[in-house]
Design a protein around this motif. Structure first.
Motif, PDB file in Angstrom:
ATOM      1  N   ARG A 297       0.855  -1.193   0.000  1.00  0.00           N
ATOM      2  CA  ARG A 297       0.000   0.000   0.000  1.00  0.00           C
ATOM      3  C   ARG A 297       0.887   1.238   0.000  1.00  0.00           C
ATOM      4  O   ARG A 297       1.894   1.276   0.693  1.00  0.00           O
ATOM      5  CB  ARG A 297      -0.865   0.069   1.270  1.00  0.00           C
ATOM      6  CG  ARG A 297      -1.935  -0.982   1.419  1.00  0.00           C
ATOM      7  CD  ARG A 297      -3.215  -0.716   0.659  1.00  0.00           C
ATOM      8  NE  ARG A 297      -3.941   0.464   1.088  1.00  0.00           N
ATOM      9  CZ  ARG A 297      -5.248   0.470   1.359  1.00  0.00           C
ATOM     10  NH1 ARG A 297      -5.960  -0.633   1.324  1.00  0.00           N
ATOM     11  NH2 ARG A 297      -5.860   1.593   1.663  1.00  0.00           N
TER      12      ARG A 297
ATOM     13  N   ASP B 229      -2.972   7.204  11.017  1.00  0.00           N
ATOM     14  CA  ASP B 229      -4.320   6.818  11.481  1.00  0.00           C
ATOM     15  C   ASP B 229      -4.565   5.332  11.200  1.00  0.00           C
ATOM     16  O   ASP B 229      -5.268   4.665  11.964  1.00  0.00           O
ATOM     17  CB  ASP B 229      -5.407   7.645  10.772  1.00  0.00           C
ATOM     18  CG  ASP B 229      -5.693   8.966  11.471  1.00  0.00           C
ATOM     19  OD1 ASP B 229      -4.971   9.938  11.189  1.00  0.00           O
ATOM     20  OD2 ASP B 229      -6.613   9.025  12.300  1.00  0.00           O
ATOM     21  N   GLN B 230      -4.007   4.818  10.095  1.00  0.00           N
ATOM     22  CA  GLN B 230      -4.141   3.383   9.803  1.00  0.00           C
ATOM     23  C   GLN B 230      -3.224   2.578  10.702  1.00  0.00           C
ATOM     24  O   GLN B 230      -3.571   1.485  11.140  1.00  0.00           O
ATOM     25  CB  GLN B 230      -3.786   3.076   8.340  1.00  0.00           C
ATOM     26  CG  GLN B 230      -4.680   3.720   7.316  1.00  0.00           C
ATOM     27  CD  GLN B 230      -6.133   3.664   7.705  1.00  0.00           C
ATOM     28  OE1 GLN B 230      -6.639   2.625   8.136  1.00  0.00           O
ATOM     29  NE2 GLN B 230      -6.809   4.785   7.603  1.00  0.00           N
TER      30      GLN B 230
ATOM     31  N   LYS C 186      -7.151   6.449  16.260  1.00  0.00           N
ATOM     32  CA  LYS C 186      -7.232   7.407  17.375  1.00  0.00           C
ATOM     33  C   LYS C 186      -7.799   6.870  18.673  1.00  0.00           C
ATOM     34  O   LYS C 186      -7.421   7.323  19.745  1.00  0.00           O
ATOM     35  CB  LYS C 186      -8.018   8.645  16.940  1.00  0.00           C
ATOM     36  CG  LYS C 186      -9.526   8.435  16.740  1.00  0.00           C
ATOM     37  CD  LYS C 186      -9.848   7.577  15.586  1.00  0.00           C
ATOM     38  CE  LYS C 186     -11.289   7.538  15.173  1.00  0.00           C
ATOM     39  NZ  LYS C 186     -11.420   8.061  13.824  1.00  0.00           N
TER      40      LYS C 186
ATOM     41  N   PHE D 122       0.452  -0.619  22.681  1.00  0.00           N
ATOM     42  CA  PHE D 122      -0.078  -0.212  21.371  1.00  0.00           C
ATOM     43  C   PHE D 122      -0.003  -1.323  20.311  1.00  0.00           C
ATOM     44  O   PHE D 122      -0.713  -1.281  19.317  1.00  0.00           O
ATOM     45  CB  PHE D 122       0.650   1.042  20.866  1.00  0.00           C
ATOM     46  CG  PHE D 122       0.463   2.235  21.785  1.00  0.00           C
ATOM     47  CD1 PHE D 122      -0.749   2.904  21.829  1.00  0.00           C
ATOM     48  CD2 PHE D 122       1.480   2.662  22.627  1.00  0.00           C
ATOM     49  CE1 PHE D 122      -0.953   3.977  22.688  1.00  0.00           C
ATOM     50  CE2 PHE D 122       1.299   3.734  23.494  1.00  0.00           C
ATOM     51  CZ  PHE D 122       0.073   4.392  23.525  1.00  0.00           C
TER      52      PHE D 122
ATOM     53  N   HIS E 228      -5.152  -1.681  13.256  1.00  0.00           N
ATOM     54  CA  HIS E 228      -6.379  -2.280  13.789  1.00  0.00           C
ATOM     55  C   HIS E 228      -7.486  -2.479  12.756  1.00  0.00           C
ATOM     56  O   HIS E 228      -8.043  -3.570  12.623  1.00  0.00           O
ATOM     57  CB  HIS E 228      -6.910  -1.416  14.952  1.00  0.00           C
ATOM     58  CG  HIS E 228      -8.173  -1.948  15.551  1.00  0.00           C
ATOM     59  ND1 HIS E 228      -9.415  -1.688  15.020  1.00  0.00           N
ATOM     60  CD2 HIS E 228      -8.379  -2.764  16.602  1.00  0.00           C
ATOM     61  CE1 HIS E 228     -10.324  -2.306  15.742  1.00  0.00           C
ATOM     62  NE2 HIS E 228      -9.734  -2.955  16.700  1.00  0.00           N
ATOM     63  N   ASP E 229      -7.815  -1.410  12.007  1.00  0.00           N
ATOM     64  CA  ASP E 229      -8.983  -1.503  11.115  1.00  0.00           C
ATOM     65  C   ASP E 229      -8.747  -2.462   9.949  1.00  0.00           C
ATOM     66  O   ASP E 229      -9.705  -2.972   9.375  1.00  0.00           O
ATOM     67  CB  ASP E 229      -9.376  -0.113  10.576  1.00  0.00           C
ATOM     68  CG  ASP E 229      -9.994   0.757  11.661  1.00  0.00           C
ATOM     69  OD1 ASP E 229     -10.059   0.313  12.830  1.00  0.00           O
ATOM     70  OD2 ASP E 229     -10.413   1.891  11.340  1.00  0.00           O
ATOM     71  N   TRP E 230      -7.477  -2.671   9.585  1.00  0.00           N
ATOM     72  CA  TRP E 230      -7.168  -3.620   8.509  1.00  0.00           C
ATOM     73  C   TRP E 230      -6.975  -5.024   9.071  1.00  0.00           C
ATOM     74  O   TRP E 230      -7.256  -6.019   8.415  1.00  0.00           O
ATOM     75  CB  TRP E 230      -5.883  -3.192   7.766  1.00  0.00           C
ATOM     76  CG  TRP E 230      -6.044  -1.958   6.929  1.00  0.00           C
ATOM     77  CD1 TRP E 230      -7.214  -1.386   6.516  1.00  0.00           C
ATOM     78  CD2 TRP E 230      -4.995  -1.132   6.399  1.00  0.00           C
ATOM     79  NE1 TRP E 230      -6.956  -0.265   5.770  1.00  0.00           N
ATOM     80  CE2 TRP E 230      -5.614  -0.084   5.680  1.00  0.00           C
ATOM     81  CE3 TRP E 230      -3.603  -1.179   6.451  1.00  0.00           C
ATOM     82  CZ2 TRP E 230      -4.869   0.910   5.020  1.00  0.00           C
ATOM     83  CZ3 TRP E 230      -2.863  -0.193   5.789  1.00  0.00           C
ATOM     84  CH2 TRP E 230      -3.500   0.842   5.092  1.00  0.00           C
TER      85      TRP E 230
ATOM     86  N   PHE F 172      -8.255  -6.406  11.931  1.00  0.00           N
ATOM     87  CA  PHE F 172      -9.383  -7.057  12.608  1.00  0.00           C
ATOM     88  C   PHE F 172     -10.711  -6.729  11.919  1.00  0.00           C
ATOM     89  O   PHE F 172     -10.912  -5.614  11.452  1.00  0.00           O
ATOM     90  CB  PHE F 172      -9.452  -6.620  14.074  1.00  0.00           C
ATOM     91  CG  PHE F 172      -8.209  -6.962  14.837  1.00  0.00           C
ATOM     92  CD1 PHE F 172      -7.938  -8.272  15.209  1.00  0.00           C
ATOM     93  CD2 PHE F 172      -7.293  -5.966  15.162  1.00  0.00           C
ATOM     94  CE1 PHE F 172      -6.779  -8.587  15.901  1.00  0.00           C
ATOM     95  CE2 PHE F 172      -6.118  -6.280  15.852  1.00  0.00           C
ATOM     96  CZ  PHE F 172      -5.865  -7.587  16.221  1.00  0.00           C
ATOM     97  N   LEU F 173     -11.612  -7.710  11.917  1.00  0.00           N
ATOM     98  CA  LEU F 173     -12.916  -7.502  11.306  1.00  0.00           C
ATOM     99  C   LEU F 173     -13.860  -6.791  12.264  1.00  0.00           C
ATOM    100  O   LEU F 173     -14.812  -6.143  11.840  1.00  0.00           O
ATOM    101  CB  LEU F 173     -13.519  -8.860  10.913  1.00  0.00           C
ATOM    102  CG  LEU F 173     -12.727  -9.618   9.823  1.00  0.00           C
ATOM    103  CD1 LEU F 173     -13.260 -11.039   9.669  1.00  0.00           C
ATOM    104  CD2 LEU F 173     -12.797  -8.866   8.492  1.00  0.00           C
ATOM    105  N   ASP F 174     -13.583  -6.926  13.577  1.00  0.00           N
ATOM    106  CA  ASP F 174     -14.489  -6.338  14.572  1.00  0.00           C
ATOM    107  C   ASP F 174     -13.804  -5.178  15.301  1.00  0.00           C
ATOM    108  O   ASP F 174     -12.580  -5.025  15.244  1.00  0.00           O
ATOM    109  CB  ASP F 174     -14.907  -7.397  15.595  1.00  0.00           C
ATOM    110  CG  ASP F 174     -13.697  -7.931  16.365  1.00  0.00           C
ATOM    111  OD1 ASP F 174     -12.603  -8.027  15.749  1.00  0.00           O
ATOM    112  OD2 ASP F 174     -13.830  -8.234  17.559  1.00  0.00           O
TER     113      ASP F 174
END
Lengths: 469, 198
Positions: B16, B22-23, B27, B38, B44-46, B48-50
């Motif tokens: 990428r 932020d990715q 926050k 940390f 996190h958003d990439w 984990f699905l939840d």
């Protein structure tokens, strides 16, 4: 030898430049907030070190705080812990803090300038990437990490390698409805999301000279969004008029001496920049971002681009990813994009002029039924001023929520965040994936454009909107 | 700060560009007052699905078995752009990464890495493409060496570019504040010479 403004600022702050070491520069103002400072103070304590110059250090609370209540506990336990830690650290190290309920509290980059803490010719740092905002006054201002926050607290200096210089010269009178936000978004679109990495940018030209201080702050604020270390505008009559009489600005004879000095703060006529970019302001139209970085931006009368429009492979891939995340189809008119949220606020666009412009657009109208719209003033002073002008009533009557000052939905560290699938017209500075909440979609626009979108329920050219200036 | 002299480790190719901080660390995980805790939220958003981070996303490269234990992160241009949060390199370091390789880095992120002892290596586009090709085919181990200032695998060698002082600080694990406080007399003198309004 002729010098650029950046080189002059650099030279006058150079404390030490030893062979084999990164140059050491002096920091005049260090602005501190709750999120990026606790680990720095903790390390000072661990090593038994003091704050070198508490009077050059000013703290406020902004990132984490609730915009619904001035109670320090209102944004949850973790936020409260961070805020209380800042309070404790400031007491222990003798640092001035504008905490919750203080009349000077506000977003760090709104608070500094409005109090006259930001002055021409200074080096200003803060553990926040939008510190470039203060460059609007002809100061060298940039964001730093927490290790650097610790370094500045302990030594009042920073180690910095010299940056390259870029001049962005903007000429011509801007068309009706084109704001400072549209200017900087157009600049980012032209130079590219990482186009100024390694550079300090100076904005010059007749268009810049005509901007108010608040507009100049909006321009400099987003310098980081195309990679620049800092963005600077040479101080002039507009700068001096803005500063005169501000709480922390010099007075009397000192003011006159300062003025004499500040008038020398400009790039020499024959100074050489490493890169020069020229932009015709008359070509700029109101801007809307369509992607997931601020460089993915286009004009309001345009359409969502296709990956095929990009010759560069990386840009093409970024476009594919962005369109997927943003759930947009190439060729869709920007004016056909419907939104369900509007955020007017952030260190980019939460000052009184921003609120006046947005209020003028919404006055006597009603927010579209499917839209949730909030206005978050940048500081208590901005909030008070707006209320004294009746702007809060204009917003509330139109269906906006009128909140307390803070960073709020620019980054959603508090409870002002979006949910997956929400689409927001936002006056903030970043449209990154998940920035305003996981799975939410952000379109960056000016205050006037955000206000117009709130009423229409989709993006509209603010010029075709009655009430707009 | 831990010394960095040489490191050999497995590469994970994150294909990428413009990976923003932020990715790297969203926050909602910035409310700690410590430098640790940390890693579990890295990407996190990439990853984990939840929202709670309990369901790993099998499509995300860091979750794939072949790259388990990787300690070198390979990415595309403008890595670490956006927010100045040092929490991003803290998360990267705590997760186990010692080296990040990209064709370019955002300035603040690059400086933050150096300051905490993570080695950022800038390589030309062609070298990056070669590394991606190899690392996506089969496990690739690289060695970064600050004595020889090279990044190597097999008979391939790429130069590592750092300033003399960055190299010195990383190799010796220098406490940068302590180092600068050696110049306190000079700082005092400079501070005293400034005009009243500054």
């Amino acid at each position: 030898m002729p010098s650029t403004l950046y080189e002059k600022l650099w030279q006058r702050h150079l404390v030490e430049d030893k062979s084999g070491e990164t140059p050491l520069i002096f920091v005049d103002r260090h602005l501190v907030h709750e999120v990026t400072s606790p680990q720095a103070f903790a390390n000072l304590k661990f090593h038994g070190r003091k704050v070198y110059s508490p009077e050059r250090t000013i703290a406020t609370m902004d990132h984490n705080i609730s915009t619904r209540s001035a109670d320090i506990n209102a944004a949850g336990e973790n936020a409260a812990n961070q805020l209380k830690t800042l309070d404790k650290n400031c007491q222990e190290f003798g640092v001035r803090l504008y905490g919750m309920g203080h009349k000077n509290q506000g977003i760090v980059h709104v608070m500094g300038p409005e109090l006259g803490l930001t002055l021409p010719g200074q080096v200003i740092v803060c553990g926040d990437s939008h510190t470039a905002t203060h460059g609007a006054f002809g100061s060298l201002a940039f964001g730093i990490g927490t290790s650097e926050v610790e370094h500045v607290l302990a030594t009042q200096t920073l180690r910095q390698n010299k940056a390259k210089t870029m001049k962005i010269d903007i000429q011509g009178s801007r068309p009706l409805g084109v704001s400072a936000k549209d200017i900087i978004l157009a600049v980012i679109g032209k130079v590219g999301h990482a186009g100024a990495t390694g550079y300090v940018v100076e904005y010059t030209g007749a268009t810049i000279a005509e901007l108010t201080m608040e507009e100049r702050m909006t321009v400099c604020n987003m310098s980081i969004e195309f990679g620049a270390k800092a963005g600077i505008i040479a101080p002039d009559h507009t700068t001096f008029e803005y500063l005169k009489g501000k709480e922390f600005a010099p007075r009397g004879d000192t003011w006159l001496q300062a003025l004499n000095d500040w008038q020398t703060l400009h790039s020499d006529d024959d100074a050489t920049f490493d890169t020069v970019v020229t932009i015709d302001a008359q070509e700029i139209k109101p801007q809307v971002t369509w992607g997931t970085n601020p460089g993915q931006v286009t004009a309001i009368n345009s359409v969502v681009p296709s990956p095929d429009d990009f010759s560069d492979a990386v840009e093409r891939d970024s476009c594919v990813n962005a369109l997927q995340y943003m759930d947009l189809t190439p060729g869709t008119k920007i004016t056909d994009i419907h939104i369900n949220n509007v955020f007017i606020g952030s260190c980019t666009n939460s000052r009184i002029e921003d609120l006046r412009i947005a209020a003028a657009v919404v006055k006597g109208k009603t927010v579209s039924p499917q839209v949730t719209a909030i206005v978050v003033p940048g500081s208590y002073r901005v909030k008070q001023q707006a209320e004294s002008e009746g702007l809060d009533e204009v917003f509330k009557q139109a269906g906006f929520e009128w909140r307390l000052p803070g960073c709020s939905m620019c980054l959603g560290m508090n409870d002002d965040k979006l949910i997956a699938g929400d689409r927001c017209a936002s006056t903030s500075n970043r449209n990154f994936e998940g920035r305003q909440g996981r799975g939410s979609r952000t379109h960056l626009v000016s205050p006037a454009m955000a206000a117009a979108a709130a009423i229409a329920g989709h993006f509209v050219d603010v010029n075709q909107f009655a009430g707009a200036k | 700060m831990e010394k960095f002299i040489e490191h050999t480790g497995l590469v994970v190719p994150l294909d990428r560009a413009n990976v923003d901080t932020d990715q790297i660390i969203p926050k909602q995980f910035l409310q700690k007052t410590t430098r640790t805790g940390f890693a579990q939220h890295l990407f996190h958003d990439w990853r984990f699905l939840d929202d709670d981070g309990l369901q790993p996303n099998p499509d995300f490269i860091l979750n794939q078995a072949a790259y388990k234990g990787a300690s070198i992160l390979l990415a595309r241009e403008n890595f670490g752009c956006g927010s100045s949060r040092e929490h991003a390199p803290w998360a990267i370091q705590e997760f186990g990464f010692k080296v990040v390789i990209a064709p370019s880095f955002a300035d603040i992120f690059y400086g933050n890495c150096i300051n905490i002892g993570v080695l950022p290596i800038v390589l030309e586009e062609q070298a990056i493409n070669e590394l991606f090709t190899h690392a996506l085919q089969k496990p690739l181990e690289l060695t970064a060496n600050l004595e020889t200032m090279t990044l190597t695998y097999g008979d391939k060698s790429y130069p590592i570019e750092l300033t003399q002082f960055q190299q010195y600080c990383l190799k010796n694990g220098i406490d940068s504040v302590g180092w600068t406080l050696q110049s306190q007399a000079r700082i005092d003198e400079f501070s005293a010479s400034l005009p009243a309004w500054q």
